[in-house]
Motif scaffolding. Structure first.
Motif, PDB file in Angstrom:
ATOM      1  N   GLU A   7       0.855  -1.187   0.000  1.00  0.00           N
ATOM      2  CA  GLU A   7       0.000   0.000   0.000  1.00  0.00           C
ATOM      3  C   GLU A   7       0.889   1.234   0.000  1.00  0.00           C
ATOM      4  OE1 GLU A   7      -3.606   2.170   2.521  1.00  0.00           O
ATOM      5  OE2 GLU A   7      -2.393   0.590   3.459  1.00  0.00           O
ATOM      6  N   ILE A   8       0.717   2.078  -0.982  1.00  0.00           N
ATOM      7  CA  ILE A   8       1.544   3.284  -1.119  1.00  0.00           C
ATOM      8  C   ILE A   8       0.680   4.503  -0.845  1.00  0.00           C
ATOM      9  CG2 ILE A   8       3.033   4.621  -2.638  1.00  0.00           C
ATOM     10  CD1 ILE A   8       3.340   2.013  -4.323  1.00  0.00           C
ATOM     11  N   LEU A   9       1.050   5.253   0.175  1.00  0.00           N
ATOM     12  CA  LEU A   9       0.380   6.505   0.488  1.00  0.00           C
ATOM     13  C   LEU A   9       1.186   7.652  -0.098  1.00  0.00           C
ATOM     14  CD1 LEU A   9      -0.346   5.757   4.251  1.00  0.00           C
ATOM     15  CD2 LEU A   9      -1.810   5.275   2.285  1.00  0.00           C
ATOM     16  N   ARG A  10       0.516   8.758  -0.343  1.00  0.00           N
ATOM     17  CA  ARG A  10       1.179   9.931  -0.893  1.00  0.00           C
ATOM     18  C   ARG A  10       0.826  11.151  -0.055  1.00  0.00           C
ATOM     19  NH1 ARG A  10       0.272   6.298  -4.830  1.00  0.00           N
ATOM     20  NH2 ARG A  10       1.791   6.138  -6.571  1.00  0.00           N
ATOM     21  N   TYR A  11       1.849  11.839   0.423  1.00  0.00           N
ATOM     22  CA  TYR A  11       1.658  13.017   1.275  1.00  0.00           C
ATOM     23  C   TYR A  11       2.528  14.165   0.771  1.00  0.00           C
ATOM     24  CZ  TYR A  11      -1.100  10.900   5.025  1.00  0.00           C
ATOM     25  OH  TYR A  11      -2.119  10.326   5.756  1.00  0.00           O
ATOM     26  N   ALA A  12       2.039  15.384   0.947  1.00  0.00           N
ATOM     27  CA  ALA A  12       2.831  16.586   0.685  1.00  0.00           C
ATOM     28  C   ALA A  12       3.338  17.103   2.026  1.00  0.00           C
ATOM     29  CB  ALA A  12       1.996  17.649  -0.012  1.00  0.00           C
ATOM     30  N   ALA A  13       4.659  17.164   2.170  1.00  0.00           N
ATOM     31  CA  ALA A  13       5.275  17.601   3.426  1.00  0.00           C
ATOM     32  C   ALA A  13       5.667  19.064   3.356  1.00  0.00           C
ATOM     33  CB  ALA A  13       6.503  16.755   3.738  1.00  0.00           C
ATOM     34  N   PHE A  14       5.631  19.724   4.509  1.00  0.00           N
ATOM     35  CA  PHE A  14       5.934  21.152   4.650  1.00  0.00           C
ATOM     36  C   PHE A  14       4.927  21.994   3.875  1.00  0.00           C
ATOM     37  CE2 PHE A  14      10.098  18.984   5.112  1.00  0.00           C
ATOM     38  CZ  PHE A  14      10.268  19.230   6.464  1.00  0.00           C
ATOM     39  N   ALA A  15       3.679  21.539   3.900  1.00  0.00           N
ATOM     40  CA  ALA A  15       2.616  22.237   3.182  1.00  0.00           C
ATOM     41  C   ALA A  15       1.293  22.019   3.899  1.00  0.00           C
ATOM     42  CB  ALA A  15       2.523  21.728   1.755  1.00  0.00           C
ATOM     43  N   ILE A  16       0.338  22.893   3.601  1.00  0.00           N
ATOM     44  CA  ILE A  16      -1.011  22.732   4.143  1.00  0.00           C
ATOM     45  C   ILE A  16      -1.999  22.370   3.045  1.00  0.00           C
ATOM     46  CG2 ILE A  16      -0.628  24.250   6.125  1.00  0.00           C
ATOM     47  CD1 ILE A  16      -2.020  26.495   4.588  1.00  0.00           C
ATOM     48  N   ARG A  17      -1.499  22.296   1.796  1.00  0.00           N
ATOM     49  CA  ARG A  17      -2.329  21.894   0.655  1.00  0.00           C
ATOM     50  C   ARG A  17      -1.573  20.851  -0.154  1.00  0.00           C
ATOM     51  NH1 ARG A  17      -2.713  27.393   0.736  1.00  0.00           N
ATOM     52  NH2 ARG A  17      -1.191  27.547  -0.952  1.00  0.00           N
ATOM     53  N   PRO A  18      -2.273  19.923  -0.770  1.00  0.00           N
ATOM     54  CA  PRO A  18      -1.598  18.854  -1.519  1.00  0.00           C
ATOM     55  C   PRO A  18      -0.707  19.344  -2.645  1.00  0.00           C
ATOM     56  CG  PRO A  18      -3.908  18.293  -1.145  1.00  0.00           C
ATOM     57  CD  PRO A  18      -3.739  19.728  -0.728  1.00  0.00           C
ATOM     58  N   GLU A  19      -1.006  20.511  -3.209  1.00  0.00           N
ATOM     59  CA  GLU A  19      -0.213  21.006  -4.325  1.00  0.00           C
ATOM     60  C   GLU A  19       1.018  21.788  -3.874  1.00  0.00           C
ATOM     61  OE1 GLU A  19      -3.678  23.912  -3.671  1.00  0.00           O
ATOM     62  OE2 GLU A  19      -3.331  21.736  -3.662  1.00  0.00           O
ATOM     63  N   GLY A  20       1.231  21.907  -2.578  1.00  0.00           N
ATOM     64  CA  GLY A  20       2.393  22.617  -2.065  1.00  0.00           C
ATOM     65  C   GLY A  20       3.439  21.670  -1.513  1.00  0.00           C
ATOM     66  N   GLY A  21       4.556  22.231  -1.052  1.00  0.00           N
ATOM     67  CA  GLY A  21       5.584  21.448  -0.385  1.00  0.00           C
ATOM     68  C   GLY A  21       6.198  20.371  -1.251  1.00  0.00           C
ATOM     69  N   ASN A  22       6.660  19.309  -0.590  1.00  0.00           N
ATOM     70  CA  ASN A  22       7.373  18.236  -1.278  1.00  0.00           C
ATOM     71  C   ASN A  22       6.598  16.930  -1.155  1.00  0.00           C
ATOM     72  OD1 ASN A  22       9.286  16.730  -2.585  1.00  0.00           O
ATOM     73  ND2 ASN A  22      10.971  17.215  -1.194  1.00  0.00           N
ATOM     74  N   PRO A  23       6.151  16.357  -2.255  1.00  0.00           N
ATOM     75  CA  PRO A  23       5.411  15.095  -2.170  1.00  0.00           C
ATOM     76  C   PRO A  23       6.336  13.933  -1.850  1.00  0.00           C
ATOM     77  CG  PRO A  23       5.699  15.720  -4.463  1.00  0.00           C
ATOM     78  CD  PRO A  23       6.236  16.858  -3.642  1.00  0.00           C
ATOM     79  N   ALA A  24       5.845  13.023  -1.032  1.00  0.00           N
ATOM     80  CA  ALA A  24       6.607  11.825  -0.664  1.00  0.00           C
ATOM     81  C   ALA A  24       5.697  10.610  -0.740  1.00  0.00           C
ATOM     82  CB  ALA A  24       7.167  11.954   0.750  1.00  0.00           C
ATOM     83  N   GLY A  25       6.261   9.507  -1.165  1.00  0.00           N
ATOM     84  CA  GLY A  25       5.574   8.236  -1.053  1.00  0.00           C
ATOM     85  C   GLY A  25       5.825   7.665   0.335  1.00  0.00           C
TER      86      GLY A  25
END
Length: 283
Positions: A7-25
């Motif tokens: 199961e692979i989750l996807r999160y944006a770190a150092f952001a408050i919106r999914p289109e900001g910050g750095n995405p990580a698996g």
């Protein structure tokens, strides 16, 4: 989880919106995955890093490995923040300990006005000088001149889990222009065991704008780099540019259209560096 289909989750770190910050698996249960499979998953995800967690022997402890699309890295700050928030989304905020190739990294997750915020505490940092010839070569590969640098912040290699070459631009305009020799810089960095270059510009006493080329990971630029932020905090303290206790604000990702904010805390009684940020799930 199965070995073939974690199961692979996807999160944006150092952001408050999914289109900001750095995405990580994030793979919260990597039990049974081989190194080759982890690298393949990271390549499939395509983000600068994907974190693979395996539950440890003690409660709230996890063994964590980090892979870019091309290689494993010893520590990754944004994927640590993303993983801790992903855990908190499932079992609630609290304190976790991530056992990484660089050492044990405690992470505390709290709920605030902007959602879940994770604060990692780095391994023991260190800072080292850089040979003049290496600085000259790095500048040439970046297309920078020596006159582009801010003399108040001499080049150094900072470490707080991974090695980063810190170069300070004299102007925001210089920082905004990033067009470098990808293959050449990647070779230069591999030869010196560098994970990113930490390119910085000081806006105010405790406010910086940063960019991080990451060719060794197969990525032109990392949008928000927690490991480099920790190394940079150690660099500033070593240089005497700031005095602990203090809190620094790093803006990163603006030039990529993925703005993120990293909070770096230096404490007088502890040489380790704390880096915090919010993270949100990417639908």
């Amino acid at each position: 989880m199965t070995d073939d289909a974690p199961e692979i989750l996807r999160y944006a770190a150092f952001a408050i919106r999914p289109e900001g910050g750095n995405p990580a698996g994030v793979v919260l249960d990597a039990t049974g995955l081989t190194e080759e499979r982890m690298l393949a998953v990271a390549a499939e995800v395509g983000y600068s890093e994907t974190a693979f967690l395996t539950p440890g022997d003690a409660r709230d402890t996890y063994r964590v490995r980090y892979f870019s699309p091309l290689t494993e890295v010893p520590f990754c700050g944004h994927a640590t923040v993303a993983s801790a928030v992903a855990l908190a989304d499932r079992i609630g905020p609290g304190r976790f300990v991530f056992s990484t190739a660089a050492g044990d990294v405690p992470v505390e997750v709290e709920r605030g006005a902007d959602g879940l915020r994770a604060t990692l505490t780095s391994v023991e940092p260190k800072v080292e000088e850089v040979p003049a010839a290496d600085v000259e070569e790095a500048l040439a590969l970046l297309g920078w001149a020596a006159a582009d640098l801010d003399p108040a912040f001499p080049p150094r290699i900072g470490y707080a889990g991974a090695r980063h070459l810190v170069l300070a631009a004299g102007t925001r305009a210089r920082l905004a222009r990033l067009d470098y020799d990808f293959d050449g810089l990647a070779a230069f960095m591999r030869a010196r065991d560098l994970v990113t270059l930490q390119l910085v510009w000081r806006e105010a006493a405790e406010v910086f704008h940063v960019r991080d080329p990451f060719p060794v990971g197969g990525v032109v630029e990392d949008p928000a780099t927690g490991a480099a932020a920790a190394a940079f905090g150690a660099y500033l303290r070593e240089l005497g540019a700031v005095t602990a206790p203090t809190v620094l604000t790093l803006h990163q990702g603006e030039d990529l259209g993925r703005p993120g904010v990293l909070r770096v805390e230096l404490r007088a009684e502890d040489s380790r560096v704390r880096v915090s940020g919010t993270a949100v799930a990417i639908p």
